[in-house]
Design an enzyme around this catalytic site. Structure first.
Site, PDB file in Angstrom:
ATOM      1  N   HIS A  23      -0.396  38.092  36.543  1.00  0.00           N
ATOM      2  CA  HIS A  23      -0.461  39.336  35.784  1.00  0.00           C
ATOM      3  C   HIS A  23      -1.337  39.070  34.568  1.00  0.00           C
ATOM      4  O   HIS A  23      -1.110  38.089  33.853  1.00  0.00           O
ATOM      5  CB  HIS A  23       0.947  39.767  35.359  1.00  0.00           C
ATOM      6  CG  HIS A  23       1.023  41.193  34.935  1.00  0.00           C
ATOM      7  ND1 HIS A  23       0.382  41.662  33.810  1.00  0.00           N
ATOM      8  CD2 HIS A  23       1.632  42.263  35.492  1.00  0.00           C
ATOM      9  CE1 HIS A  23       0.610  42.966  33.707  1.00  0.00           C
ATOM     10  NE2 HIS A  23       1.364  43.351  34.708  1.00  0.00           N
ATOM     11  N   ARG A  42      -2.927  48.771  30.072  1.00  0.00           N
ATOM     12  CA  ARG A  42      -4.352  48.827  30.398  1.00  0.00           C
ATOM     13  C   ARG A  42      -4.691  50.145  31.094  1.00  0.00           C
ATOM     14  O   ARG A  42      -5.750  50.714  30.890  1.00  0.00           O
ATOM     15  CB  ARG A  42      -4.748  47.642  31.278  1.00  0.00           C
ATOM     16  CG  ARG A  42      -4.818  46.340  30.500  1.00  0.00           C
ATOM     17  CD  ARG A  42      -5.175  45.173  31.408  1.00  0.00           C
ATOM     18  NE  ARG A  42      -4.088  44.889  32.329  1.00  0.00           N
ATOM     19  CZ  ARG A  42      -4.170  45.032  33.647  1.00  0.00           C
ATOM     20  NH1 ARG A  42      -5.305  45.413  34.198  1.00  0.00           N
ATOM     21  NH2 ARG A  42      -3.143  44.771  34.414  1.00  0.00           N
TER      22      ARG A  42
END
Lengths: 242, 182, 570
Positions: free
Chosen positions: C236, C258
């Site tokens: 991740h 994001r």
């Protein structure tokens, strides 16, 4: 408490059968550790068989709660620097639950109460085809959301003196969940759940002392949830409902 | 009536009786402060208004205190967990009020006794005792109003803090007022 | 040794295990169902830790086909397409079940319908969620339903071996350590679900809960089952970097940050993802993680050796409102996510690989079923954010249905192979009688450093060969090390030892698979073989344990539903 210092950690050690004994450990501090980091360091370096629980390590699972300086807290999100006093830290298992060993408890009674209070969603018969339309800003949604984020860590139940004294009392977490379900427009029983928790030994056992709310690590207000249940139960009783 | 409904309504009855009792006792305390206890007992030919009022207050006290004691008994195994300030002051008042009511009635019935009683009441020690009783009543009453606000109006935590500050100030006043009345 | 019997035994209490228990009980109400977990029910495991959400094609204009293609493309064309199709096809029904039957209350859009947020690598906004703590809502509601039913719980029970019968024809039961007493418990069952979750905690920075240690995969290997795609470990991109010495380091800051427009910056404050991918910070996890490591290796790191995540340009108030959980988590570390910069580092997150299984949950061993992160093939070389909790709940439920049906045909209880049982018990007891618990933490740190440096995001044949020798050494060293205390009752050092043994075995499987795939796909990047190779002729790796030796093979991927060339037509 800063890096380089040595802290004295007193842990109440013992199992279900033996009387608990306080044991001191001296731990050098590196960085800005959490209480869980400290317990881990003690287990790794000094007491390999020290019983303690953790899982997610980041405030999502609620396995690591214990008494820190006499107050129930998550240890994974509690920094030592904020709770240690004069280089000392006192740790003990959560009260009100059977001790497995040292700092690890069996949480089954906590969830048994949760289940007994009806703390589980009950689906409507109407089936699966559609999802309920609930606007985000509607009162229905806001009321259901207010207390929904409980992770079941048991801190509130440990803080509540009444829950510790009255074995049949569901406790703040279970009642908080029931309040959410009473407000959940999708739940088959909704307000009908009130009768299940309003009897003797039920929600009116709460003295509104607010210890649950003061200790909730999620910033929830179980005390207010219980007050909501009380008010709703009174209104229901005045309407002649069971 | 289902047991649950009975339980809920009894709880409500205790709270409502408390609320009304708070009003009644406020009037009573004002009376004591303004005309004095001796005048209250000796009030000649005051019609039926005041006797009815005091009968009501005593009745509310019986309901409120009776249900309170009932709750305490039901939760007797809670031990120390239940010893909140509210309950401790409540227990003290349950012990005090019957004595106070009995003596007051006796004084109304028997003026000779009243004279003796008010001699004792003038002793400094008894003045201190009075102040303590006023503090108990005001403390118990304000604590009760706080709980009613929390449970009935769903007050939030910020409001709770304010309530405590107000309660503290009023407690201080409760002690200061009888002291000033001497 | 305590002996128990249950018709259906479920290992693990995450989304897969609990869903399986509910479906098994619904499908076979008379059957006894038992959930065993090495911690507390519903608290261990990673479903609870899901932040982002649940991918489901329910929006107007979206389709199951689009979800499928995103999943296959994201998976580098090595997914088992029948598994991936099962995932996307079942997702809408499963989300309705979660809402209407289980009681999850997902967030709503202005029209009152499910709110769907944008997630990386997807052609459509299809991630259903509850704030940024979706997993807590899912697992909390699931656990509640399990508690309310007649389902037996074995908490603090660590499974140590899957035991077939003497003929090896079918699974007979599972051997456990009752962690509280330290005694062995043998549970015989007619059907067993492996749903312990994966959890690549053998890497220095990792996101899963700290008690995860690939136990299911290790047990499957020892039972002779094939594991596929083991080289595919997802990192991740935004693991929290809170410094050494705290367990908070590595924990994930959710993808939605994001998705919402968060930026990744070098130590010098420069945005770098735009140079690499048009989608910038919304590119898939593999591309971002790789680019981040390249930036770090190029010397553009932050003080703690990571990179910066910046959200402030979106407006701190908005960040605080939308990502409350993440903002609070950072605040607990003394960091300001909403208004400042937070140091992040790619963190080992999810194992795409696992036990080879069929869409109905069955495995090569009759009586053994598998679901969730223990399995391989659904996600291919890279899992899309939001497909993980979908996987565990979907395949967990399916396995529950299958096991309920299986009871109708399966024979009665079998007797486990006595020799295998004794072997497993002896292996588990060995460390109790040896000293050296103080070395366990050092061994774990060295394993974490080795895997991070040599078998991590950027791999080379030479590094892998180095790591092979080093892993063998670590294994030998562990075999000489003990738990330092003969007391078996709730002894964390003993379980640390057992965790490490499993982690080292599964690390060896990852390494062998990484050596076997001489090309780069999805999460697996070989600097010495940077090309993906011919997509149409894709293969997947399969690792087995024979005796003490791991063997690997490349097997062709069958593109049963869509071929790479057809991709352009979408």
């Amino acid at each position: 408490m800063t890096a380089g210092e040595v802290i004295t950690v007193t842990i109440r050690r013992g199992g279900e059968h033996g009387a608990p004994v306080p044991v001191d450990f001296r731990v050098p501090i590196t960085g800005d550790p959490t209480v869980l980091d400290l317990v881990t360091a003690i287990q790794r370096d000094q007491a390999p068989d020290l019983g303690y629980r953790f899982s997610c390590r980041v405030g999502m699972c609620g396995s690591c709660a214990m008494l820190v300086q006499g107050r129930p807290r998550w240890t994974c999100r509690t920094r030592v620097s904020l709770v240690a006093r004069r280089g000392r830290l006192d740790l003990a298992p959560l009260p009100g639950l059977p001790v497995v060993k040292d700092l690890a408890v069996d949480m089954a009674p906590f969830f048994e109460k949760w289940a007994a209070a009806g703390g589980g969603f009950r689906p409507c018969e109407s089936g699966d085809a559609v999802l309920a339309l609930v606007a985000p800003e509607s009162p229905a949604r806001r009321n259901a959301d207010a207390a929904i984020e409980c992770i079941g860590c048991g801190v509130c139940a440990a803080a509540c003196r009444v829950a510790g004294a009255e074995p049949g009392y569901p406790g703040p977490a279970a009642l908080n969940r029931v309040w959410t379900l009473v407000n959940d427009v999708r739940d088959a029983d909704g307000p009908r759940r009130l009768a299940e928790v309003a009897g003797p030994g039920g929600l009116f056992t709460c003295h509104s002392q607010g210890a649950c709310t003061a200790c909730c690590p999620k910033g929830l207000d179980p005390s207010r949830s219980i007050a909501g249940l009380k008010r709703a139960a009174v209104l229901a009783a005045l309407r002649g409902e069971p | 009536m289902t047991p649950v409904r009975r339980h809920v309504l009894l709880w409500l009855g205790q709270r409502l009786a408390g609320l009304l009792l708070a009003g009644g006792l406020a009037i009573h305390l004002f009376q004591v402060w303004s005309v004095g206890g001796a005048a209250l007992v000796a009030r000649p030919g005051g019609g039926v208004g005041w006797p009815l009022f005091y009968a009501g207050v005593v009745g509310l006290a019986l309901i409120h205190g009776g249900l309170g004691v009932h709750g305490l008994w039901r939760e007797r195994r809670h031990g120390l967990a239940a010893l909140s300030i509210q309950r401790l002051t409540g227990i003290a008042l349950v012990l005090f009020v019957p004595v106070h009511v009995s003596v007051s009635i006796a004084c109304v019935v028997c003026p000779a006794l009243a004279a003796t009683v008010f001699q004792v009441a003038a002793l400094p020690l008894h003045r201190g005792f009075e102040a303590a009783v006023v503090a108990l009543v005001v403390g118990h009453g304000l604590g009760g109003l706080r709980v009613l606000a929390l449970e009935g109006l769903l007050w939030s935590r910020g409001q709770k803090a304010l309530a405590w500050i107000a309660a503290g100030l009023t407690m201080a006043a409760a002690v200061a007022v009888p002291a000033g009345a001497w | 040794m305590i002996r128990l019997e249950t018709d259906i035994l479920i290992l693990g209490s995450g989304g897969a295990g609990l869903f399986a228990a509910l479906h098994a009980k619904a499908g076979a109400p008379e059957a006894s169902v038992t959930v065993a977990v090495k911690g507390l029910l519903g608290k261990s495991g990673c479903t609870r830790m899901v932040q982002g959400g649940y991918n489901v094609a329910v929006g107007p204009g979206d389709s199951v086909e689009r979800h499928f293609l995103d999943t296959i493309e994201g998976g580098g064309w090595i997914n088992d397409q029948d598994l991936a199709w099962k995932l996307v096809e079942t997702a809408p029904a499963r989300v309705r079940e979660l809402e209407n039957q289980i009681g999850c209350f997902f967030d709503r859009g202005p029209d009152g319908g499910l709110h769907r947020k944008a997630f990386a690598g997807q052609s459509f906004d299809r991630t259903v969620h509850k704030g940024d703590l979706t997993g807590i809502e899912i697992i909390g509601r699931l656990a509640e339903q399990v508690w309310a039913r007649d389902i037996r719980r074995l908490e603090d029970h660590r499974a140590i071996a899957l035991l077939p019968d003497a003929a090896g024809a079918a699974l007979a039961g599972v051997l456990f350590i009752d962690m509280r007493s330290g005694d062995f418990t043998l549970v015989r069952a007619r059907a067993v679900l492996l749903a312990t979750g994966g959890g690549p905690t053998m890497y220095r920075y990792h996101t899963p809960s700290g008690d995860k240690s690939c136990d299911g995969m290790a047990m499957a290997l020892r039972a002779g089952l094939p594991l596929r795609d083991m080289e595919m470990v997802q990192f991740h991109p935004t693991g929290l970097l809170a410094g050494p010495g705290t367990r908070m380091t590595g924990t994930v800051l959710e993808e939605g940050l994001r998705g919402a427009g968060g930026w990744l910056l070098t130590g010098g404050g420069e945005r770098f993802m735009l140079r690499v991918d048009d989608r910038a910070e919304r590119a898939t996890r593999d591309i971002i993680s790789r680019t981040m490591i390249e930036e770090i290796r190029a010397g553009r790191a932050t003080p703690h050796g990571g990179l910066y995540l910046k959200m402030a340009h979106l407006g701190p108030a908005r960040v605080r409102a939308e990502f409350k959980g993440m903002v609070e988590r950072c605040a607990d570390c003394g960091l300001d996510l909403a208004g400042g910069l937070v140091e992040v580092i790619p963190s080992a997150h999810y194992m795409m690989g696992g036990v080879v299984f069929a869409p109905d949950g069955s495995t090569a061993l009759p009586g053994l079923f598998a679901a969730g992160e223990d399995t391989g093939g659904v996600h291919g070389a890279n899992r899309l954010g939001g497909n993980g909790v979908a996987d565990s709940t979907i395949f967990g439920g399916i396995a529950g249905d299958t096991m309920a049906a299986w009871l109708r045909d399966a024979s009665g209880f079998r007797e486990p192979d006595r020799d295998l049982l004794d072997q497993a018990a002896g292996r588990a007891l060995a460390p109790l009688h040896r000293n050296g618990a103080g070395r366990l933490a050092d061994l774990r740190d060295r394993l974490a450093t080795l895997m991070w440096d040599k078998v991590g995001i950027l791999r080379t044949g030479r590094d892998l060969a180095d790591a092979e020798a080093a892993l063998a050494d670590l294994g030998a060293e562990l075999a000489e090390t003990g738990a330092g205390s003969a007391s078996p009752a709730y002894n964390p050092a003993w379980h640390d030892w057992l965790n490490l043994e499993n982690l080292i075995l599964v690390s060896r499987a990852i390494l062998l698979a990484a050596q076997t795939r001489q090309g780069s796909r999805g999460a697996h990047y070989r600097c010495d073989f940077p090309e993906p190779g011919d997509l149409a002729a894709s293969s997947y790796t399969e690792v087995r344990l024979q005796g003490e030796v791991l063997t690997a093979a490349n097997r062709p991927v069958r593109h049963t539903r869509v071929r790479p060339a057809q991709e352009t037509g979408r």
